[in-house]
Design a protein around this motif. Structure first.
Motif, PDB file in Angstrom:
ATOM      1  N   PHE A 130       0.818  -1.223   0.000  1.00  0.00           N
ATOM      2  CA  PHE A 130       0.000   0.000   0.000  1.00  0.00           C
ATOM      3  C   PHE A 130       0.848   1.267   0.000  1.00  0.00           C
ATOM      4  O   PHE A 130       0.356   2.349  -0.293  1.00  0.00           O
ATOM      5  N   GLU A 131       2.136   1.163   0.348  1.00  0.00           N
ATOM      6  CA  GLU A 131       3.092   2.278   0.408  1.00  0.00           C
ATOM      7  C   GLU A 131       2.758   3.247   1.545  1.00  0.00           C
ATOM      8  O   GLU A 131       3.450   3.323   2.537  1.00  0.00           O
ATOM      9  N   VAL A 132       1.677   4.015   1.364  1.00  0.00           N
ATOM     10  CA  VAL A 132       1.209   4.933   2.404  1.00  0.00           C
ATOM     11  C   VAL A 132      -0.303   4.803   2.498  1.00  0.00           C
ATOM     12  O   VAL A 132      -0.993   4.755   1.477  1.00  0.00           O
ATOM     13  N   MET A 133      -0.817   4.734   3.728  1.00  0.00           N
ATOM     14  CA  MET A 133      -2.261   4.709   3.938  1.00  0.00           C
ATOM     15  C   MET A 133      -2.686   6.041   4.545  1.00  0.00           C
ATOM     16  O   MET A 133      -2.128   6.479   5.550  1.00  0.00           O
ATOM     17  N   ALA A 134      -3.654   6.672   3.905  1.00  0.00           N
ATOM     18  CA  ALA A 134      -4.217   7.913   4.428  1.00  0.00           C
ATOM     19  C   ALA A 134      -5.591   7.625   5.020  1.00  0.00           C
ATOM     20  O   ALA A 134      -6.341   6.787   4.504  1.00  0.00           O
ATOM     21  N   LEU A 135      -5.911   8.321   6.098  1.00  0.00           N
ATOM     22  CA  LEU A 135      -7.229   8.194   6.715  1.00  0.00           C
ATOM     23  C   LEU A 135      -7.805   9.593   6.868  1.00  0.00           C
ATOM     24  O   LEU A 135      -7.281  10.416   7.626  1.00  0.00           O
ATOM     25  N   ASP A 136      -8.869   9.860   6.130  1.00  0.00           N
ATOM     26  CA  ASP A 136      -9.548  11.155   6.191  1.00  0.00           C
ATOM     27  C   ASP A 136     -10.638  11.110   7.246  1.00  0.00           C
ATOM     28  O   ASP A 136     -11.362  10.118   7.373  1.00  0.00           O
ATOM     29  N   ILE A 137     -10.781  12.209   7.982  1.00  0.00           N
ATOM     30  CA  ILE A 137     -11.785  12.310   9.040  1.00  0.00           C
ATOM     31  C   ILE A 137     -12.747  13.432   8.669  1.00  0.00           C
ATOM     32  O   ILE A 137     -12.330  14.569   8.450  1.00  0.00           O
ATOM     33  N   TYR A 138     -14.041  13.088   8.612  1.00  0.00           N
ATOM     34  CA  TYR A 138     -15.072  14.048   8.205  1.00  0.00           C
ATOM     35  C   TYR A 138     -16.123  14.188   9.299  1.00  0.00           C
ATOM     36  O   TYR A 138     -16.418  13.251  10.031  1.00  0.00           O
ATOM     37  N   LYS A 139     -16.676  15.389   9.367  1.00  0.00           N
ATOM     38  CA  LYS A 139     -17.810  15.666  10.248  1.00  0.00           C
ATOM     39  C   LYS A 139     -19.047  15.839   9.394  1.00  0.00           C
ATOM     40  O   LYS A 139     -19.021  16.479   8.350  1.00  0.00           O
ATOM     41  N   HIS A 140     -20.179  15.267   9.847  1.00  0.00           N
ATOM     42  CA  HIS A 140     -21.437  15.338   9.114  1.00  0.00           C
ATOM     43  C   HIS A 140     -22.531  15.922   9.996  1.00  0.00           C
ATOM     44  O   HIS A 140     -22.512  15.780  11.213  1.00  0.00           O
ATOM     45  N   GLU A 163     -14.151  18.338   6.134  1.00  0.00           N
ATOM     46  CA  GLU A 163     -12.964  17.527   6.390  1.00  0.00           C
ATOM     47  C   GLU A 163     -12.211  18.126   7.578  1.00  0.00           C
ATOM     48  O   GLU A 163     -11.861  19.308   7.579  1.00  0.00           O
ATOM     49  N   LEU A 164     -11.955  17.302   8.591  1.00  0.00           N
ATOM     50  CA  LEU A 164     -11.287  17.764   9.803  1.00  0.00           C
ATOM     51  C   LEU A 164      -9.785  17.509   9.768  1.00  0.00           C
ATOM     52  O   LEU A 164      -9.003  18.309  10.281  1.00  0.00           O
ATOM     53  N   ALA A 165      -9.383  16.400   9.186  1.00  0.00           N
ATOM     54  CA  ALA A 165      -7.957  16.067   9.177  1.00  0.00           C
ATOM     55  C   ALA A 165      -7.703  14.927   8.206  1.00  0.00           C
ATOM     56  O   ALA A 165      -8.605  14.154   7.879  1.00  0.00           O
ATOM     57  N   ARG A 166      -6.456  14.827   7.762  1.00  0.00           N
ATOM     58  CA  ARG A 166      -5.968  13.667   7.005  1.00  0.00           C
ATOM     59  C   ARG A 166      -4.695  13.193   7.701  1.00  0.00           C
ATOM     60  O   ARG A 166      -3.761  13.961   7.877  1.00  0.00           O
ATOM     61  N   ILE A 167      -4.695  11.933   8.119  1.00  0.00           N
ATOM     62  CA  ILE A 167      -3.543  11.371   8.819  1.00  0.00           C
ATOM     63  C   ILE A 167      -2.978  10.219   7.989  1.00  0.00           C
ATOM     64  O   ILE A 167      -3.678   9.628   7.161  1.00  0.00           O
ATOM     65  N   TYR A 168      -1.692   9.911   8.215  1.00  0.00           N
ATOM     66  CA  TYR A 168      -0.992   8.939   7.379  1.00  0.00           C
ATOM     67  C   TYR A 168      -0.255   7.911   8.222  1.00  0.00           C
ATOM     68  O   TYR A 168       0.162   8.187   9.348  1.00  0.00           O
ATOM     69  N   THR A 169      -0.073   6.735   7.623  1.00  0.00           N
ATOM     70  CA  THR A 169       0.931   5.797   8.124  1.00  0.00           C
ATOM     71  C   THR A 169       1.697   5.268   6.929  1.00  0.00           C
ATOM     72  O   THR A 169       1.134   5.028   5.851  1.00  0.00           O
ATOM     73  N   ASP A 170       2.982   5.098   7.106  1.00  0.00           N
ATOM     74  CA  ASP A 170       3.891   4.656   6.042  1.00  0.00           C
ATOM     75  C   ASP A 170       4.196   3.176   6.229  1.00  0.00           C
ATOM     76  O   ASP A 170       4.407   2.716   7.352  1.00  0.00           O
ATOM     77  N   GLN A 171       4.220   2.443   5.128  1.00  0.00           N
ATOM     78  CA  GLN A 171       4.454   1.006   5.204  1.00  0.00           C
ATOM     79  C   GLN A 171       5.813   0.693   5.831  1.00  0.00           C
ATOM     80  O   GLN A 171       5.997  -0.361   6.441  1.00  0.00           O
ATOM     81  N   ARG A 172       6.758   1.634   5.718  1.00  0.00           N
ATOM     82  CA  ARG A 172       8.086   1.413   6.292  1.00  0.00           C
ATOM     83  C   ARG A 172       8.140   1.723   7.786  1.00  0.00           C
ATOM     84  O   ARG A 172       9.126   1.379   8.447  1.00  0.00           O
ATOM     85  N   LYS A 173       7.102   2.394   8.320  1.00  0.00           N
ATOM     86  CA  LYS A 173       7.132   2.813   9.715  1.00  0.00           C
ATOM     87  C   LYS A 173       5.989   2.246  10.561  1.00  0.00           C
ATOM     88  O   LYS A 173       6.075   2.238  11.789  1.00  0.00           O
ATOM     89  N   VAL A 174       4.918   1.793   9.929  1.00  0.00           N
ATOM     90  CA  VAL A 174       3.752   1.358  10.675  1.00  0.00           C
ATOM     91  C   VAL A 174       4.096   0.183  11.590  1.00  0.00           C
ATOM     92  O   VAL A 174       4.878  -0.705  11.237  1.00  0.00           O
ATOM     93  N   GLN A 175       3.509   0.194  12.785  1.00  0.00           N
ATOM     94  CA  GLN A 175       3.714  -0.910  13.732  1.00  0.00           C
ATOM     95  C   GLN A 175       2.952  -2.144  13.249  1.00  0.00           C
ATOM     96  O   GLN A 175       1.765  -2.067  12.950  1.00  0.00           O
ATOM     97  N   THR A 176       3.624  -3.269  13.167  1.00  0.00           N
ATOM     98  CA  THR A 176       2.991  -4.500  12.701  1.00  0.00           C
ATOM     99  C   THR A 176       2.760  -5.452  13.874  1.00  0.00           C
ATOM    100  O   THR A 176       3.543  -5.500  14.822  1.00  0.00           O
ATOM    101  N   ASP A 177       1.675  -6.194  13.758  1.00  0.00           N
ATOM    102  CA  ASP A 177       1.310  -7.183  14.784  1.00  0.00           C
ATOM    103  C   ASP A 177       0.615  -8.345  14.081  1.00  0.00           C
ATOM    104  O   ASP A 177      -0.537  -8.215  13.653  1.00  0.00           O
ATOM    105  N   PRO A 178       1.297  -9.480  13.943  1.00  0.00           N
ATOM    106  CA  PRO A 178       0.712 -10.628  13.230  1.00  0.00           C
ATOM    107  C   PRO A 178      -0.476 -11.261  13.953  1.00  0.00           C
ATOM    108  O   PRO A 178      -1.179 -12.080  13.368  1.00  0.00           O
ATOM    109  N   THR A 179      -0.726 -10.867  15.219  1.00  0.00           N
ATOM    110  CA  THR A 179      -1.860 -11.415  15.973  1.00  0.00           C
ATOM    111  C   THR A 179      -3.062 -10.468  15.990  1.00  0.00           C
ATOM    112  O   THR A 179      -4.084 -10.785  16.590  1.00  0.00           O
ATOM    113  N   LEU A 180      -2.935  -9.316  15.339  1.00  0.00           N
ATOM    114  CA  LEU A 180      -3.997  -8.302  15.371  1.00  0.00           C
ATOM    115  C   LEU A 180      -5.272  -8.817  14.706  1.00  0.00           C
ATOM    116  O   LEU A 180      -5.245  -9.327  13.585  1.00  0.00           O
ATOM    117  N   THR A 181      -6.399  -8.675  15.410  1.00  0.00           N
ATOM    118  CA  THR A 181      -7.712  -9.031  14.867  1.00  0.00           C
ATOM    119  C   THR A 181      -8.737  -8.003  15.331  1.00  0.00           C
ATOM    120  O   THR A 181      -8.472  -7.212  16.237  1.00  0.00           O
TER     121      THR A 181
END
Length: 287
Positions: A130-140, A163-181
């Motif tokens: 995914f390279e970089v994941m962006a998450l947009d936050i909106y108010k309705h 639109e209130l904010a756009r936040i990012y995580t980078d595939q090279r920096k994101v915390q990984t957890d193989p047990t995450l559900t």
């Protein structure tokens, strides 16, 4: 011969126009990409920091408490803590995820838990690259017509979108957890209560330290008053006026500190009551 030159000129013009069109399209792509993804160079990290306040354009502040990725399940879980202003008390928030590698692909985004400004958002079907994941936050404005995961232009009705904010995580920096559900809502609620209890304890500790510092300042000011009043007995008229002014300043400072101490004590008592309720609620859910 003239006809041949015309044909050559026409072909050259077509090739020039085609090349110009390709250059224009490429330029527009990079301009749009820079606008959407913050004009970051491919080699630079795009990672919104955790546990730092992010302003929501006048609608309060937000902290990203956690952003975890399970590549095996193509799943991300984002935990947000929003210090809501009155502007956000009645209006729901929605979240839209977008990959840098596949910006046109629709990604399932769901609010798994929400209470008092705390949100747990799942992002599913994440691409392996995914390279970089962006998450947009909106108010309705229209609560009944909110469609989670839909871009604002696809929402139905007359609701107002901001639109209130756009936040990012980078595939090279994101915390990984193989047990995450994705957990049950009760598990997220218990985790939120545990965080709130920890935060309440820390706030009480900080307030009590502030009160102690104020008490020490008051002791020092009282000692200074004793010294000034003693010195005033042997001063001339002009010196006494200066000393009286200084004494009045100290008295004013004492009043200010006493008010501050009283406010801290009242806040501490309120938080202690809240802490008691949080513990009772946690014990009730956990029993």
């Amino acid at each position: 011969m003239k006809k041949q030159r015309n044909v050559v000129t026409e072909n050259t013009s077509k090739m020039y126009l085609m090349g110009l069109s390709i250059m224009t399209a490429t330029l527009l792509f990079f301009l749009c990409s820079g606008f959407i993804w913050g004009d970051q160079h491919h080699g630079q990290i795009q990672q919104t920091p955790l546990n730092k306040q992010i302003n929501l354009k006048g609608s309060g502040d937000m902290i990203i408490e956690n952003w975890t990725y399970n590549p095996n399940h193509q799943l991300m879980i984002v935990t947000l803590n929003i210090d809501q202003s009155t502007d956000l008390l009645e209006d729901p928030l929605t979240f839209v995820a977008q990959e840098k590698a596949n910006p046109q692909r629709k990604i399932p985004t769901t609010v798994e838990y929400h209470e008092e400004g705390q949100y747990v958002v799942s992002i599913q079907d994440v691409s392996p690259s995914f390279e970089v994941m962006a998450l947009d936050i909106y108010k309705h404005k229209e609560k009944d017509e909110v469609l989670l995961g839909d871009p604002p232009q696809e929402l139905k009705g007359d609701e107002e979108v901001k639109e209130l904010a756009r936040i990012y995580t980078d595939q090279r920096k994101v915390q990984t957890d193989p047990t995450l559900t994705i957990q049950m809502e009760q598990e997220y609620e218990l985790a939120a209560l545990t965080r709130n209890i920890k935060q309440a304890k820390q706030t009480i500790q900080d307030k009590e330290k502030q009160i102690q510092r104020i008490e020490q300042k008051l002791i020092d000011l009282n000692q200074k008053l004793v010294e000034l009043e003693s010195d005033r007995l042997y001063e001339t008229g002009e010196e006494k006026e200066q000393t009286n002014t200084r004494i009045q300043q100290i008295e004013n400072e004492k009043k200010r500190l006493n008010r501050e101490a009283a406010e801290n004590e009242a806040t501490t008592q309120t938080i202690k009551e809240k802490l008691k309720m949080l513990k009772e609620k946690r014990d009730m859910i956990d029993s």
